[in-house]
Design a protein around this motif. Structure first.
Motif, PDB file in Angstrom:
ATOM      1  N   LEU A  94     -26.091 -33.571  20.846  1.00  0.00           N
ATOM      2  CA  LEU A  94     -26.904 -32.664  20.042  1.00  0.00           C
ATOM      3  C   LEU A  94     -27.229 -31.445  20.887  1.00  0.00           C
ATOM      4  CD1 LEU A  94     -28.567 -32.215  17.387  1.00  0.00           C
ATOM      5  CD2 LEU A  94     -30.498 -33.255  18.582  1.00  0.00           C
ATOM      6  N   VAL A  95     -27.183 -30.274  20.278  1.00  0.00           N
ATOM      7  CA  VAL A  95     -27.479 -29.032  20.982  1.00  0.00           C
ATOM      8  C   VAL A  95     -28.877 -28.553  20.608  1.00  0.00           C
ATOM      9  CG1 VAL A  95     -26.827 -26.617  21.327  1.00  0.00           C
ATOM     10  CG2 VAL A  95     -25.050 -28.372  21.067  1.00  0.00           C
ATOM     11  N   ASP A  96     -29.714 -28.349  21.609  1.00  0.00           N
ATOM     12  CA  ASP A  96     -31.024 -27.706  21.422  1.00  0.00           C
ATOM     13  C   ASP A  96     -30.899 -26.261  21.907  1.00  0.00           C
ATOM     14  OD1 ASP A  96     -32.345 -30.050  20.527  1.00  0.00           O
ATOM     15  OD2 ASP A  96     -32.532 -30.737  22.592  1.00  0.00           O
ATOM     16  N   PHE A  97     -30.947 -25.332  20.996  1.00  0.00           N
ATOM     17  CA  PHE A  97     -30.737 -23.916  21.331  1.00  0.00           C
ATOM     18  C   PHE A  97     -32.032 -23.152  21.079  1.00  0.00           C
ATOM     19  CE2 PHE A  97     -29.310 -19.599  21.161  1.00  0.00           C
ATOM     20  CZ  PHE A  97     -28.097 -19.544  21.842  1.00  0.00           C
ATOM     21  N   SER A  98     -32.448 -22.342  22.057  1.00  0.00           N
ATOM     22  CA  SER A  98     -33.650 -21.525  21.879  1.00  0.00           C
ATOM     23  C   SER A  98     -33.359 -20.097  22.323  1.00  0.00           C
ATOM     24  CB  SER A  98     -34.827 -22.091  22.691  1.00  0.00           C
ATOM     25  OG  SER A  98     -34.556 -22.054  24.068  1.00  0.00           O
ATOM     26  N   GLY A  99     -33.985 -19.165  21.638  1.00  0.00           N
ATOM     27  CA  GLY A  99     -33.823 -17.761  21.986  1.00  0.00           C
ATOM     28  C   GLY A  99     -32.848 -17.040  21.078  1.00  0.00           C
ATOM     29  N   THR A 100     -32.977 -15.733  21.019  1.00  0.00           N
ATOM     30  CA  THR A 100     -32.080 -14.893  20.216  1.00  0.00           C
ATOM     31  C   THR A 100     -31.785 -13.609  20.985  1.00  0.00           C
ATOM     32  OG1 THR A 100     -33.956 -13.847  19.086  1.00  0.00           O
ATOM     33  CG2 THR A 100     -32.961 -15.755  18.005  1.00  0.00           C
ATOM     34  N   ILE A 104     -26.786 -12.821  19.084  1.00  0.00           N
ATOM     35  CA  ILE A 104     -27.097 -14.164  18.569  1.00  0.00           C
ATOM     36  C   ILE A 104     -28.447 -14.065  17.874  1.00  0.00           C
ATOM     37  CG2 ILE A 104     -27.296 -16.607  19.116  1.00  0.00           C
ATOM     38  CD1 ILE A 104     -24.597 -15.381  19.898  1.00  0.00           C
ATOM     39  N   ARG A 105     -28.398 -13.866  16.558  1.00  0.00           N
ATOM     40  CA  ARG A 105     -29.618 -13.495  15.848  1.00  0.00           C
ATOM     41  C   ARG A 105     -30.457 -14.680  15.388  1.00  0.00           C
ATOM     42  NH1 ARG A 105     -28.505  -7.863  12.591  1.00  0.00           N
ATOM     43  NH2 ARG A 105     -27.482  -6.806  14.326  1.00  0.00           N
ATOM     44  N   ASN A 106     -29.911 -15.873  15.432  1.00  0.00           N
ATOM     45  CA  ASN A 106     -30.740 -17.042  15.129  1.00  0.00           C
ATOM     46  C   ASN A 106     -30.232 -18.239  15.902  1.00  0.00           C
ATOM     47  OD1 ASN A 106     -28.966 -18.832  13.289  1.00  0.00           O
ATOM     48  ND2 ASN A 106     -28.840 -16.809  12.297  1.00  0.00           N
ATOM     49  N   SER A 107     -31.132 -19.172  16.139  1.00  0.00           N
ATOM     50  CA  SER A 107     -30.808 -20.321  17.001  1.00  0.00           C
ATOM     51  C   SER A 107     -29.778 -21.248  16.380  1.00  0.00           C
ATOM     52  CB  SER A 107     -32.090 -21.087  17.332  1.00  0.00           C
ATOM     53  OG  SER A 107     -32.717 -21.540  16.147  1.00  0.00           O
ATOM     54  N   GLN A 108     -29.741 -21.331  15.052  1.00  0.00           N
ATOM     55  CA  GLN A 108     -28.733 -22.189  14.415  1.00  0.00           C
ATOM     56  C   GLN A 108     -27.317 -21.702  14.691  1.00  0.00           C
ATOM     57  OE1 GLN A 108     -30.028 -22.260  10.278  1.00  0.00           O
ATOM     58  NE2 GLN A 108     -30.942 -24.271  10.571  1.00  0.00           N
ATOM     59  N   PHE A 109     -27.128 -20.383  14.641  1.00  0.00           N
ATOM     60  CA  PHE A 109     -25.817 -19.831  14.952  1.00  0.00           C
ATOM     61  C   PHE A 109     -25.466 -20.083  16.414  1.00  0.00           C
ATOM     62  CE2 PHE A 109     -23.225 -16.156  16.385  1.00  0.00           C
ATOM     63  CZ  PHE A 109     -22.073 -16.429  15.644  1.00  0.00           C
ATOM     64  N   GLY A 110     -26.457 -19.902  17.294  1.00  0.00           N
ATOM     65  CA  GLY A 110     -26.208 -20.168  18.711  1.00  0.00           C
ATOM     66  C   GLY A 110     -25.831 -21.617  18.963  1.00  0.00           C
ATOM     67  N   ALA A 111     -26.523 -22.555  18.288  1.00  0.00           N
ATOM     68  CA  ALA A 111     -26.201 -23.980  18.444  1.00  0.00           C
ATOM     69  C   ALA A 111     -24.802 -24.288  17.925  1.00  0.00           C
ATOM     70  CB  ALA A 111     -27.241 -24.820  17.710  1.00  0.00           C
ATOM     71  N   LEU A 112     -24.401 -23.634  16.824  1.00  0.00           N
ATOM     72  CA  LEU A 112     -23.078 -23.860  16.248  1.00  0.00           C
ATOM     73  C   LEU A 112     -21.982 -23.391  17.196  1.00  0.00           C
ATOM     74  CD1 LEU A 112     -21.358 -24.718  13.804  1.00  0.00           C
ATOM     75  CD2 LEU A 112     -21.626 -22.385  12.915  1.00  0.00           C
ATOM     76  N   LYS A 113     -22.139 -22.201  17.788  1.00  0.00           N
ATOM     77  CA  LYS A 113     -21.138 -21.694  18.736  1.00  0.00           C
ATOM     78  C   LYS A 113     -21.069 -22.591  19.964  1.00  0.00           C
ATOM     79  CE  LYS A 113     -19.005 -18.531  18.365  1.00  0.00           C
ATOM     80  NZ  LYS A 113     -17.687 -18.316  17.706  1.00  0.00           N
ATOM     81  N   THR A 114     -22.218 -23.091  20.414  1.00  0.00           N
ATOM     82  CA  THR A 114     -22.238 -24.003  21.563  1.00  0.00           C
ATOM     83  C   THR A 114     -21.508 -25.297  21.228  1.00  0.00           C
ATOM     84  OG1 THR A 114     -24.373 -23.093  22.293  1.00  0.00           O
ATOM     85  CG2 THR A 114     -23.742 -25.255  23.152  1.00  0.00           C
ATOM     86  N   ASP A 138     -26.255 -39.506  22.223  1.00  0.00           N
ATOM     87  CA  ASP A 138     -26.035 -40.002  23.587  1.00  0.00           C
ATOM     88  C   ASP A 138     -26.433 -38.954  24.621  1.00  0.00           C
ATOM     89  OD1 ASP A 138     -24.962 -42.423  22.665  1.00  0.00           O
ATOM     90  OD2 ASP A 138     -22.975 -41.550  22.441  1.00  0.00           O
ATOM     91  N   ILE A 139     -26.082 -37.712  24.345  1.00  0.00           N
ATOM     92  CA  ILE A 139     -26.338 -36.618  25.276  1.00  0.00           C
ATOM     93  C   ILE A 139     -26.980 -35.455  24.517  1.00  0.00           C
ATOM     94  CG2 ILE A 139     -25.265 -34.897  26.810  1.00  0.00           C
ATOM     95  CD1 ILE A 139     -25.082 -37.690  27.952  1.00  0.00           C
ATOM     96  N   ARG A 140     -27.986 -34.832  25.158  1.00  0.00           N
ATOM     97  CA  ARG A 140     -28.576 -33.613  24.598  1.00  0.00           C
ATOM     98  C   ARG A 140     -28.223 -32.447  25.507  1.00  0.00           C
ATOM     99  NH1 ARG A 140     -33.194 -35.315  20.895  1.00  0.00           N
ATOM    100  NH2 ARG A 140     -33.599 -33.093  20.608  1.00  0.00           N
ATOM    101  N   ILE A 141     -27.755 -31.372  24.895  1.00  0.00           N
ATOM    102  CA  ILE A 141     -27.396 -30.164  25.616  1.00  0.00           C
ATOM    103  C   ILE A 141     -28.447 -29.110  25.301  1.00  0.00           C
ATOM    104  CG2 ILE A 141     -25.615 -28.439  26.062  1.00  0.00           C
ATOM    105  CD1 ILE A 141     -24.795 -31.372  26.624  1.00  0.00           C
ATOM    106  N   ASN A 142     -28.982 -28.493  26.337  1.00  0.00           N
ATOM    107  CA  ASN A 142     -30.019 -27.479  26.154  1.00  0.00           C
ATOM    108  C   ASN A 142     -29.457 -26.109  26.522  1.00  0.00           C
ATOM    109  OD1 ASN A 142     -32.373 -25.743  27.341  1.00  0.00           O
ATOM    110  ND2 ASN A 142     -33.374 -27.297  26.099  1.00  0.00           N
ATOM    111  N   VAL A 143     -29.603 -25.158  25.601  1.00  0.00           N
ATOM    112  CA  VAL A 143     -29.187 -23.784  25.871  1.00  0.00           C
ATOM    113  C   VAL A 143     -30.382 -22.870  25.643  1.00  0.00           C
ATOM    114  CG1 VAL A 143     -27.592 -21.921  25.307  1.00  0.00           C
ATOM    115  CG2 VAL A 143     -26.859 -24.305  25.061  1.00  0.00           C
ATOM    116  N   ARG A 144     -30.688 -22.064  26.661  1.00  0.00           N
ATOM    117  CA  ARG A 144     -31.802 -21.119  26.555  1.00  0.00           C
ATOM    118  C   ARG A 144     -31.263 -19.718  26.746  1.00  0.00           C
ATOM    119  NH1 ARG A 144     -35.722 -18.889  30.181  1.00  0.00           N
ATOM    120  NH2 ARG A 144     -37.709 -18.499  29.128  1.00  0.00           N
ATOM    121  N   LEU A 145     -31.468 -18.888  25.731  1.00  0.00           N
ATOM    122  CA  LEU A 145     -31.009 -17.500  25.752  1.00  0.00           C
ATOM    123  C   LEU A 145     -32.213 -16.587  25.880  1.00  0.00           C
ATOM    124  CD1 LEU A 145     -28.769 -15.353  25.369  1.00  0.00           C
ATOM    125  CD2 LEU A 145     -29.099 -15.600  22.905  1.00  0.00           C
TER     126      LEU A 145
END
Length: 733
Positions: A94-100, A104-114, A138-145
């Motif tokens: 699962l991708v947890d994406f924060s920041g714009t 990357i104008r919204n976190s959902q788009f950022g999570a999708l690209k990740t 099983d694994i969480r991926i964190n992306v902070r923009l």
């Protein structure tokens, strides 16, 4: 051994505490930033931080960081990570994406690209692709923009570390576990616990502060109750190392619980909240060490045993989200401050609140203040050293003597003959009442009620203040004479009663229509309500801003009777005004009180009265409604009911007009429908010409108790009200 760079996230305001905590766990190159701390160490340190950190939200292992000016750069930067070394094609993630950013104008788009980059990388490397799982990955991926740069990290924690695993039930406004731990650490609890001092939370809610306090005192790793961590299904996970660290934590827990822990207690007025707290304490397996009970703030006292040193009271009281809440809560905070000074001299007080202004009502000066964030709400933790009250106020609970009024020494004045006569009558009346007032410890009473026709006023004493109500003069009285006599009254009262003229309120009584009786009067100077005692209760009275000051003195005997009869009863107060009878019932041990009135002004006043007496609103409900309509459709059963309607009302909030002579049969019948078989209804009104319908006496046991409900200060005005005690005919004697 391999060194890793880690990043621990935390709520804003906790960075420095987390910095110190990580240093204590063995972290190196520790560096604070906003809402987090960078640190380095071996893999074991990452595991230890997940297991032992009381303050962090996440422990992240950064894998790559890079600039992002468009979505392709985000994709490329994520795809550059060797994901095949971290998760297998059969893994879920699962991708947890924060920041714009502009790109990357919204976190959902950022999570999708990740997600696309990770899937494509693994498909290219292995020929298979992993799956996304929103639940229990099983694994969480964190992306902070942030500021055009992205940091891609492996989330070693899994779910946020504040979710310890014990809080299965929670109250209306729960405090996150890591924020609760921070409050306790800032309040000095680790040192207080080590010295044997107690911890008490008088408004404990679901018990988070108590459980975290026990975990600290017993040296229990907060992560021991969690079912799993994010690193456990990581391909580079070292299970032997993890099992060794976990067993060490379990051994420390065994040693910690084998010691005698300090007293840790929690109270709350809401039994449902206490049940939730009990469930959470049981889940945390700390039920042997944390004591809980339903208790109003009025019953809040220092433990009498097992306390080796002064302790700390830590609490997160309500801070007022609805209009009018803050006004009522001001009295609750004031009551807490009084309780602390009376019973907890030498202790510490820590108050965490989203409305720091309310803490001014505690009457103490904070020696430390910390800004913290409860989610997005900026809050404060205020720390106080409690100094014992050197002298108990004369009107405090348990006092058996009449409170002494502050004597005002007036400047020499020559009274007119009329003023002298009026002053002498006041002195005579007070002399006649003095022994009774002292014996009954009464500080609010009627001193004069138009005893002399030419001076047609009522004079009521409220502690150190005086309330004068001028009855409207008949048209036959010359206006100049009326004004002259009123000037006589104003001159005589300060002299006769020894009060400051500024502490005397003058009003004229007239028949009111609609809501005018609820509206504020025009006053030159805003005066705060004063607190007065009646029996075991305190009430707020406003002698200046409203026509009615908040406490009808003629009903004093009935209120005290209700206090005596209310234990374990369900009490209903109809046309409750400021709910003074409900306060007496609650202090008398009522199981539950319901107070109904049409006026929001009076119900807000009622809530202040409850708070003034340390009574919570969970067991003492108020409801704004037309009592006639409410009675017609209400359900439930009450053991004790007070029905005290006005003589007449045509409020705009009503569908019709209330006339007590015409409508009292319906009112009594509807109230009796709600009365338990063995219950009692007290019906009262102040219409001087009122006649009770004889048909009621045929349907119910009816006893006129008017004489018994008139105290000595009202016996010269026997028609001030009429009162009946009513019960069901089949009631057992």
């Amino acid at each position: 051994m391999t060194q890793f760079d880690f990043f621990a996230t935390c709520p804003k305001g906790l960075e420095n505490l987390l910095y110190q905590e990580l240093q204590g766990l063995g972290a190196e190159s520790v560096r604070e930033t906003v809402a987090g701390v960078h640190f380095t160490g071996e893999l074991s340190l990452g595991y230890r931080a997940c297991l032992w950190s009381r303050l962090a939200n996440k422990i992240l292992l950064p894998l790559n960081q890079f600039s992002v000016s468009n979505d392709q750069e985000l994709y490329d930067g994520v795809a550059a990570v060797q994901w095949e070394e971290h998760l297998s094609p059969s893994s879920t993630f699962l991708v947890d994406f924060s920041g714009t950013s502009f790109a990357i104008r919204n976190s959902q788009f950022g999570a999708l690209k990740t997600k696309d980059a990770i899937v494509d990388r693994l498909r290219t490397a292995t020929g298979e692709r992993p799956s996304v799982a929103k639940q229990n990955p099983d694994i969480r991926i964190n992306v902070r923009l942030s500021r055009g740069r992205a940091v891609v990290s492996l989330d070693l924690s899994g779910e946020s570390l504040h979710r310890r695993g014990y809080r299965l039930k929670q109250g209306a406004a729960p405090l996150k576990e890591n924020l609760a731990a921070a409050v306790l650490i800032r309040a000095g609890w680790p040192d207080i616990a080590a010295s044997g001092g107690a911890l008490i939370d008088p408004m404990c809610g679901s018990g988070t502060l108590l459980i975290e306090a026990a975990l600290i005192a017993a040296d229990i790793a907060p992560g021991l109750l969690r079912p799993r961590f994010g690193f456990e299904r990581w391909l580079q996970h070292q299970n032997d190392l993890w099992l060794s660290l976990r067993e060490d934590a379990r051994e420390r827990k065994r040693i910690g619980l084998a010691r005698e822990l300090p007293e840790i207690r929690g109270y709350d007025a809401d039994i449902h909240v206490i049940r939730a707290a009990e469930s959470n304490v049981l889940t945390a397996k700390l039920d042997h060490w944390v004591r809980l009970s339903r208790k109003e703030l009025k019953d809040f006292t220092q433990p009498t045993h097992k306390v080796l040193a002064p302790g700390v009271v830590v609490t997160n009281p309500p801070y007022g989200e609805r209009l009018g809440d803050a006004d009522a809560l001001a009295y609750l905070y004031r009551y807490l401050g009084d309780r602390m000074r009376e019973s907890f001299g030498g202790w510490q007080l820590a108050v965490f609140t989203g409305n720091p202004t309310l803490c001014h009502e505690l009457g103490m000066k904070a020696h430390k203040k910390y800004k913290l964030f409860n989610g997005t709400l900026e809050s404060e933790l205020l720390l106080f050293s409690v100094h014992a009250r050197t002298e108990k106020p004369a009107n405090s609970e348990g006092s058996q003597r009449e409170p002494e009024r502050r004597k005002h020494v007036p400047a020499p004045v020559t009274l007119s003959a009329g003023a002298e006569m009026f002053a002498n009558r006041l002195k005579k009346n007070h002399k006649q009442l003095a022994k009774w007032l002292k014996k009954e410890s009464i500080q609010c009473y009627r001193l004069y009620d138009a005893d002399m026709p030419e001076y047609s006023v009522a004079v009521d004493v409220y502690g150190e203040a005086v309330h004068v109500q001028e009855y409207a003069a008949p048209s036959s009285v010359d206006e100049r004479d009326a004004r002259r006599r009123f000037e006589d009254i104003k001159a005589a009262i300060p002299v006769a009663l020894g009060v400051d003229p500024a502490d005397v309120s003058y009003k004229q009584r007239r028949r009111n229509a609609g809501t005018s009786q609820y509206e504020k009067l025009k006053v030159r100077e805003k005066r705060a309500p004063i607190s007065v005692r009646e029996g075991q209760a305190s009430f707020l009275v406003d002698l200046w801003q409203y026509l009615d000051c908040g406490l009808f003195l003629d009903h004093r005997p009935l209120r005290l009777r209700i206090a005596q009869e209310a234990r374990n009863k369900r009490f209903l107060n109809l046309f409750c005004y400021t709910a003074s009878a409900s306060v007496h019932a609650a202090l008398g041990g009522a199981r539950y009180t319901m107070s109904v009135d049409m006026s929001r002004t009076y119900l807000d006043w009622a809530r202040k009265n409850f708070a003034e007496n340390g009574l919570g609103e969970q067991k003492n409900r108020t409801e704004q409604a037309d009592c006639m309509q409410w009675l017609a459709s209400a359900e439930g059963e009450y053991d004790l009911i007070m029905l005290d309607p006005p003589s007449f009302s045509n409020s705009k909030r009503m569908d019709g007009v209330l006339d007590v002579q015409r409508d009292h049969v319906q009112l009594v019948d509807d109230a009796m429908r709600l009365l338990a078989q063995e219950g009692t209804l007290y019906f009262s009104n102040n219409l001087r010409t009122f006649v009770l319908d004889e048909n009621l006496e045929a349907r119910y046991n009816v006893e006129n108790i008017t004489a018994a409900t008139l105290d000595k200060d009202f016996q010269r005005n026997a028609k001030i009200h009429q009162c009946w005690k009513i019960s069901h005919l089949s009631r057992r004697n």
